[in-house]
Write an enzyme that holds these catalytic residues in place. Structure first.
Site, mmCIF file in Angstrom:
data_model
loop_
_atom_site.group_PDB
_atom_site.id
_atom_site.type_symbol
_atom_site.label_atom_id
_atom_site.label_comp_id
_atom_site.label_asym_id
_atom_site.label_seq_id
_atom_site.Cartn_x
_atom_site.Cartn_y
_atom_site.Cartn_z
ATOM 1 N N GLU A 60 3.423 8.972 -4.439
ATOM 2 C CA GLU A 60 4.264 9.467 -3.350
ATOM 3 C C GLU A 60 4.152 10.964 -3.138
ATOM 4 O O GLU A 60 4.143 11.444 -2.001
ATOM 5 C CB GLU A 60 5.731 9.074 -3.602
ATOM 6 N N HIS A 129 16.916 1.446 -6.439
ATOM 7 C CA HIS A 129 16.348 0.884 -5.205
ATOM 8 C C HIS A 129 17.428 0.708 -4.126
ATOM 9 O O HIS A 129 17.269 -0.123 -3.234
ATOM 10 C CB HIS A 129 15.717 -0.483 -5.457
HETATM 11 C C1 LIG Z 1 7.659 5.287 -7.572
HETATM 12 C C2 LIG Z 1 7.568 3.929 -7.014
HETATM 13 N N1 LIG Z 1 6.773 3.694 -5.952
HETATM 14 C C3 LIG Z 1 6.694 2.469 -5.415
HETATM 15 C C4 LIG Z 1 7.425 1.432 -5.934
HETATM 16 C C5 LIG Z 1 7.372 0.063 -5.254
HETATM 17 N N2 LIG Z 1 6.559 -0.864 -6.000
HETATM 18 C C6 LIG Z 1 7.116 -1.739 -6.868
HETATM 19 S S1 LIG Z 1 5.984 -2.658 -7.675
HETATM 20 C C7 LIG Z 1 4.716 -1.906 -6.841
HETATM 21 C C8 LIG Z 1 3.287 -2.271 -7.126
HETATM 22 C C9 LIG Z 1 2.874 -1.768 -8.424
HETATM 23 O O1 LIG Z 1 1.591 -2.198 -8.711
HETATM 24 P P1 LIG Z 1 1.145 -2.343 -10.211
HETATM 25 O O2 LIG Z 1 1.462 -1.107 -10.955
HETATM 26 O O3 LIG Z 1 -0.282 -2.759 -10.190
HETATM 27 O O4 LIG Z 1 2.064 -3.485 -10.803
HETATM 28 P P2 LIG Z 1 2.137 -5.013 -10.384
HETATM 29 O O5 LIG Z 1 3.235 -5.138 -9.396
HETATM 30 O O6 LIG Z 1 0.823 -5.419 -9.862
HETATM 31 O O7 LIG Z 1 2.474 -5.722 -11.637
HETATM 32 C C10 LIG Z 1 5.189 -0.938 -5.976
HETATM 33 C C11 LIG Z 1 4.341 -0.098 -5.108
HETATM 34 C C12 LIG Z 1 8.257 1.717 -7.035
HETATM 35 N N3 LIG Z 1 9.035 0.795 -7.601
HETATM 36 N N4 LIG Z 1 8.298 2.958 -7.560
#
Ligand SMILES: Cc1ncc(C[n+]2csc(CCOP(=O)(O)OP(=O)(O)O)c2C)c(N)n1
Ligand SMILES: Cc1ncc(C[n+]2csc(CCOP(=O)(O)OP(=O)(O)O)c2C)c(N)n1
Ligand SMILES: [Mg+2]
Ligand SMILES: [Mg+2]
Lengths: 325, 326, 325, 326
Positions: A60, A129
Site C-alpha cells: 500500500e 477491517h
Molecule cells: C495490509 C493489508 N493489505 C491488504 C489486505 C487484504 N488482503 C487480505 S488477504 C489478501 C491476499 C493475501 O495474499 P497472500 O499473502 O498470498 O495470502 P493468501 O490469501 O493467498 O493466503 C489481501 C490483499 C490486508 N488484510 N492487509
C-alpha cells in the site's frame, strides 16, 4: 429517476472521468479483472485496458507513493485502498507526501490524486477491517477529505475529486456501497465544501456523514411524532467544511449533535464542535453533543453493534437536549 | 586513455566545484550565516558528479539530502544557493532547503524528508514518463541506510514488475548517521538486492568518476529498454552526518584510512599523467571559487520570504476551495 | 534544587527503569554509541550493553513492530523515533497494532511499550521534520499519549509510561530538550491523566501543553499588568485527560483558550473544546477559542515563525475574550 | 519408507481433519449459521500440517488468515470453533475470529489483520525469547502476496542482522486474492529473497507433507542456531479468496489442472502402497468427522459475548487509568 447503487455511482464517475481525460488511471489491489472488492471498478479493466487500470502488489505504501509520483508527472491517479484500514501503511503517502509536495516546492508541483477507500463497520470484520479513518488525516494541511452518504452525492463528489488538482481522500462506506439511490442520467458534479440539508427542522441540528445519516433520519422521524423537529446536515466533505450551512442551522436551532461512527475520542466531532463553539457560540442554547463509537477497538461479528452509535442513542440525546435535567 | 585532457579537466572542475561549494557552506556555517542541518557530501563528489554526467537531456534525477556536489553541477548555482539560504529567489522560494529541493525545469524531482518515500514516487514518475512515450529515465539516488526502508522494497518490486525506466542508484557512503553499513544489513553489496526483484545489479567504485559515469550510462540505456536496475557506488562520508555532528561513534584510525582515497586526488594524478600542469589545475580551482563566492554573495543579500508568501494558500492548494488559513 | 535538561531527565528516567527491570530495553536509530540525536540515551549503551540498547536499521515500521512483538513476549521496549515525523511509517505499529493486541486477544496479551519521539518546530527544519504528531493518534483506542512540558514532568511521566502495561506514546518537544529545570534527586513518578496548574488565575483558562506553555506564561505575565488574571493548565497527558482539573478551572473562569503548535484544523484543540462544551457548557461565559498553527505545511527556516501561535496571538485572544466586540 | 504405517496414518488423519473441518465451515456458511469472511486453505493442508508437526514443544507459530487446517491440528477444536462462531468461550472470547486469533498457552501468536505487520512483530517476539534464553523458535507464516509488503523487508533484514531464531515460512498458494504470483513479483521463487538479507532460503513442494515437515525441522534447527532462514512451500488455493468469491478472474482450465495435485490423494496412495486398507482410511475419516460435528454442535450452542464483555475496558487496557468508554 434512475437508481444506482453507491458502488455503481462510483464506477460511473470513474468511467466518465477516464473517458474524458486519458491521464486518469486506477491502481490498487484487485481493481483489474476482479473490478475491486465491492465492484467499484467492475468492467473498467476491459474498457480501458491494462495501462489505465492495473493491479498492484500488496504494497500500500509503495503504490500510494507511486500515485504521488505519477501525479507529479501530470497523471491523475485514482489509488484504491481495498479497505480503508490498510491506509495506515500509506499514512505517509496520503498525509505527508501528496498534500505537501506543492508547498514544499514553492507552488511548482501539484498532486492531482484521488485516494478511494471503503471504510466503516457493519460487516463484523473486527478491529482492523472496520474502522472509519477520516480523523487520522484531519491535521494534514494540503489534503481534502470527502465522505458521501448516498449514490447521488458519491458520483458528483467523486467526479469533482478526480478533477481537483490536489490530493483528495474519498471515503466510501462499506455499508452503503450496496445501497441504491437516485442518480440522474448525464454529467453533473458537486463542489467540495457544500453541505446538504438532509432534513429541515427547527429544534435540533444533527450533523452526520456517511452511514450515520440514516440512523439520524430514523431518529428524526420518530422524534417528529413527539413534536421535536430535527434538522439533519450532511457536510459531505470535512475539508473543506461548509461553515455557512452549519451557521444557518445553528442559528435556527441553537442545539447541535454531531454523530460519527469512529470512536468518540479523537473523532472529527471534536473539530466540528470546536468550530461551532468558536464561531457560533452566541446562538447556542445547549451544550454541543457528540455521539461516536465506544473508545474500544471493534470486536468481531454482530457484537460490534454494542459499540456503535444508533437510532436509540441519537433519539435519547436529542431528548436530553430538548429537556435538560 | 579514452578521454581527452579537456574532458578530464571538465570532470576535475566539476569535482572541485562540488568540494569547494561545500567547503564554502562550512565557512558560512562557522560564521553563523546559514541556518539548517547541512549534510555534506565531501569525499563523495565522484559518486555524484559521475551520475550528473551520465544523465541525458530528457532524464530525471531524484537526489538525496547529501547531494550538494551533484546539485551544484546540475542547477543554477545562484538559485541553488538562495534556496540553501531559505531565500525567496531560491528554487522553491526558500521553502524547501536541501530537505525538499526540486526543479521542474531541470528535471530534478524532490528530495524527500522521509527516507524511502521518494523511491516509489520516482517509480510512479518514471512509469508516467513511459506512458507518455517520453524517451526518459529516472535516476533515483538513495543511501545505504535508506535501503533498509520498506518503501524501497515495495518500490523496487513494482518497478521490476512494470518494467519501469528507472535506475536505483545506491550511494553507499558507509554510514547512516552513526550506523555503519554492516550494522544496517548483513549483505556485502546492496546491489544484491536486485536478485530479490528479478533485476540486475552492480556494485562499483564510487570514487572513480569515470567508472560511475560509464556504469550509469549503461544502466540508463538498460532502463530505457524496460529493464530497471540497481547500481551501487561505494564511497565514503568524510564529515559527520550533519555539520555539527561530533562523530564520537567513529573509529579515528579507520576513518583516516578511508579518507585516503580522495576522488579529487585521483583525478589530479590522472590529469598530471595526461600532461596537465599544476597551474592549469590551480586556475580551475580559482575560477570555481569565484563562481561560488559570487553565488554566496548573491544569496546572502536576497530577501527572505515575506509572511504573505509563507502564508500563501495557493502554494498549498492548486485548486483552492477557500481553504482556511486558521 | 538540582537542575537537569529535559533530555537529561529523559535519560535518567530510562536509566532508573532499566536498572530496576531487566526487561526494559531501548531501540531506535543511533540510540547506541551516539546516544540519540538529542542525547536522550547518552551513555546507556555503555552502561547496559548491546542487548539492552541497540541501533536498528532505518526501518521505522519494522522496529516499532519489533517492539510490539517483544512486548507481547514480556519485554518492556522503549522505541525511539529519531524525529516524531518519522512515526508516519510506524503509524500502523503505534496506533493499530500495539494498542489493539490486548482487546483483539480478549484480554490475554498486553503491549507494555513506550514510544518516545521528539516533535515540534523551532529548528526551521521544514515540512517533514517539524510536526507535532499527537492529533494523528487520538482516535486509536488502547493508546495513551503523554506530552510533558518540562524536565520535572518528563522524568516523572516517562517512568510511569515505562511502568505502564499498555503502549504509551511519549512525545518530547525538540525545543524543550535542551531546557533546564528543577528535577528532585531520587525516584518519583507522576501519574498519567493528572493535569498541572501552571499558573492560577480567575479570568481566563489557557490550556496548553509542551512548548506552548511558555508563550502562554509570557502572555499571562503581560496580561497581569493589565489586570487580566490568566490561569494556565497543562494537561500533561491527552489520553487519559484530566477532566476534573479542567472542570475546576472552567467553573472558575468561564473562558477557555486551547493552544497547540500543530495546525489548528484537526489538532487536539478540537477534542478538548468538545469535551468542555459537552460537559461544562453552563459555566461558559464566552466561546471556547483555539490557537494553532496556520493550516499549511511548515516552511524551511525562520519563516516558520509566521505560521505558529505565539505570545502576541495568545494575548490578543485573551483580550478578545475579556472584551468581546 | 522412513515412516511407519502408523505414522503415515497420523499424517493422513491430520490432513483429513483439516480438509473436513473447512468443508464443515462451507456447510455451515451455506446454512447461514456462520458470519464473517472465511479464507479457506483447502488444497493447502500439507503445507500447514507439515509445519505444525515440525514445531517443538517450545516453539511458536504465527499463522495467517488461511490457516484453519493447521489450527485445527494444533488447538482445541471446540475452543477454536467457538472463536470462529464469535462465541465468548472461544480462544479470544469471540473478539478475534481467524482475523486475529491467538493463544498464549498454545504458543500461537496472533494472526494479523494487516498483512505484513506480523512479520517484524514475530521477529521481536523471537528476539525476546532468545534474550530470555528460551530454547525456542518462531515459525512465521506468510503468503506469497504478503511478501510484497515493506514490513516483510524490514522484518527479515532485522532478523538476519540480529541472528534471531525465526523461520519465515512462505505458504505460496499461487494467489493473492485475484492476483497470481507472477503479477505480484517477477521472481520465480520467493525464497530467493533470502539473498537480499544474507540468509539462506529454500523452495519446496508444499503438497508433500513429509517434505514440509522435514524441511521445517531443519529450518528450525538452523534458526535455533542463530541462522534465521526462509522456506517457501509451493501449493495451490483451491477455493476463491474467501467463501463467496466467485473467482471470475481465474482461468478454469488452469485451475482444474492445478487442483489435480491433491495432498490427501497423495497420502492415500502412499498409504495404500504401505499396505493400508480402504477401510482403515474410511474409519479415520469417520472418526475425524465426529470430532468436527461435535465441535460445531458445541460452538453453535455457546453464548455470544454480552455487551458487558464487549465493552470491558480491562480488555482494552492492562493498566486501566479510568479510560472512558464514551
Ligand atoms: C495490509 C493489508 N493489505 C491488504 C489486505 C487484504 N488482503 C487480505 S488477504 C489478501 C491476499 C493475501 O495474499 P497472500 O499473502 O498470498 O495470502 P493468501 O490469501 O493467498 O493466503 C489481501 C490483499 C490486508 N488484510 N492487509
Ligand atoms: C524515514 C526517515 N527516517 C529517518 C530519518 C533521519 N535520517 C536522515 S539522514 C539519515 C541517514 C540515512 O543514511 P543513508 O541513507 O545512508 O544516507 P546518508 O546520510 O549516508 O547520505 C537518517 C536516519 C529520515 N529523514 N527519514
Ligand atoms: Mg549512507
Ligand atoms: Mg497467496
Amino acid at each position: 429517476m434512475r437508481q444506482l447503487t453507491f458502488s455503481q455511482a462510483v464506477l460511473e464517475a470513474q468511467m466518465e472521468e477516464m473517458e474524458k481525460d486519458q491521464h486518469v488511471f486506477i491502481i490498487g489491489e484487485d481493481v483489474a479483472k476482479m473490478g475491486s472488492a465491492f465492484g467499484q471498478c467492475a468492467g473498467l479493466y476491459d474498457r480501458f485496458g491494462p495501462n489505465r487500470v492495473f493491479n498492484m502488489p500488496v504494497a500500500e505504501s509503495g503504490y500510494a507513493n507511486f500515485g504521488v509520483g505519477a501525479a507529479m508527472a501530470g497523471k491523475r491517479p485514482i489509488v484504491e485502498m481495498q479497505f480503508a484500514d490498510f491506509i495506515v501503511y500509506a499514512f505517509d503517502a496520503v498525509g505527508n507526501q501528496g498534500p505537501k509536495q506543492r508547498y514544499m516546492s514553492g507552488g511548482e508541483l501539484s498532486v492531482p490524486m484521488t485516494i478511494r477507500a471503503p471504510q466503516g463497520a457493519g460487516f463484523g470484520a473486527a478491529a482492523q477491517h472496520s474502522q472509519c479513518v477520516e480523523a487520522w488525516f484531519m491535521n494534514f494541511p494540503g489534503l481534502k477529505i470527502v465522505m458521501p452518504s448516498n449514490p447521488h452525492d458519491a458520483k458528483g463528489l467523486l467526479k469533482t475529486a478526480i478533477q481537483d488538482n490536489d490530493p483528495v481522500l474519498f471515503l466510501e462506506h462499506k455499508q452503503l456501497l450496496g445501497m441504491k439511490g437516485d442518480v440522474p442520467e448525464g454529467e453533473y458534479t458537486i463542489p467540495l465544501g457544500q453541505a446538504s440539508v438532509v432534513r429541515e427542522g427547527k429544534d435540533v441540528t444533527i450533523i452526520a456523514l456517511q452511514a450515520m445519516v440514516y440512523p439520524a433520519l430514523e431518529a428524526a422521524t420518530e422524534l417528529a411524532d413527539e413534536g421535536i423537529d430535527v434538522e439533519i446536515i450532511d457536510p459531505r466533505s470535512l475539508i473543506p467544511l461548509d461553515k455557512k450551512t452549519l451557521a444557518q442551522s445553528v442559528k435556527k436551532t441553537g442545539r447541535v449533535i454531531i454523530v460519527h461512527e469512529a470512536p468518540k475520542r479523537g473523532g472529527f466531532g471534536g473539530e466540528i464542535s470546536a468550530v461551532i463553539s468558536e464561531e457560533f457560540f452566541p446562538h447556542l442554547k445547549a451544550p454541543i453533543k457528540r455521539l461516536g463509537a465506544a473508545n474500544i477497538p471493534l470486536p468481531f461479528g454482530m457484537p460490534e453493534q454494542y459499540c456503535l452509535p444508533n437510532k436509540v442513542l441519537i433519539t435519547e440525546c436529542v431528548k436530553e437536549l430538548m429537556n435538560p435535567k | 586513455m579514452k578521454y581527452s585532457k579537456n574532458e578530464l579537466l571538465k570532470f576535475y572542475e566539476q569535482l572541485v566545484l562540488g568540494r569547494k561549494y561545500e567547503e564554502k557552506i562550512i565557512t558560512f556555517l562557522g560564521k553563523g550565516k546559514l541556518q539548517g542541518f547541512f549534510h555534506l557530501g565531501i569525499g563523495q563528489e565522484a559518486a555524484q558528479v559521475g551520475v550528473v554526467n551520465a544523465l541525458g537531456p530528457n532524464d530525471y534525477l531524484v537526489p538525496t539530502h547529501r547531494f550538494h556536489p551533484g546539485l551544484v553541477n546540475k542547477l543554477d548555482i545562484k538559485k541553488l544557493t538562495a534556496e540553501l539560504f531559505g531565500k525567496s529567489s531560491g528554487y522553491n522560494r526558500g521553502k524547501a532547503f536541501t530537505f525538499h529541493i526540486s526543479s521542474k525545469e531541470d528535471r530534478l524531482l524532490p528530495v524527500n524528508g522521509m527516507l524511502g518515500a521518494g523511491i516509489p514516487e520516482a517509480v510512479g514518475y518514471a512509469w508516467a514518463l513511459k506512458q507518455d512515450n517520453q524517451d526518459s529515465v529516472v535516476v533515483c539516488v538513495l543511501g545505504d541506510g535508506t535501503a533498509s526502508e520498506g518503501n524501497v522494497h515495495e518500490g523496487m518490486n513494482i518497478a521490476a514488475l512494470l518494467n519501469v525506466p528507472i535506475v536505483f542508484y545506491i550511494e553507499n557512503n558507509g554510514w547512516a548517521i552513526s550506523c555503519p553499513t554492516d550494522e544496517q544489513t548483513k549483505i556485502e553489496n546492496l546491489s544484491t538486492r536486485a536478485l530479490a526483484y528479478g533485476m540486475t545489479g552492480e556494485t562499483i567504485d564510487g570514487n572513480d568518476v569515470i567508472k560511475v559515469k560509464e556504469t550509469l550510462e549503461r544502466a540508463i540505456a538498460k532502463a530505457k529498454n524496460g529493464e530497471p536496475n540497481i547500481v551501487e557506488a561505494k564511497t565514503y562520508r568524510w564529515r559527520g552526518h550533519f555539520e555539527g555532528d561530533p562523530g564520537f561513534y567513529r573509529d579515528d584510525e579507520k576513518h583516516k584510512a578511508a579518507m585516503k582515497d580522495d576522488c579529487i586526488k585521483r583525478m589530479e594524478n590522472l590529469l598530471i599523467e595526461q600532461g596537465a600542469s599544476a597551474k592549469e589545475l590551480a586556475e580551475i580551482a580559482d575560477k570555481v571559487q569565484l563562481l561560488i563566492d559570487d553565488a554566496f554573495d548573491y544569496a546572502e543579500k536576497e530577501p527572505l520570504p515575506t509572511p504573505e508568501d509563507i502564508l500563501d494558500l495557493d502554494q498549498v492548494y492548486a485548486t483552492n476551495l477557500g481553504g482556511e488559513l486558521l
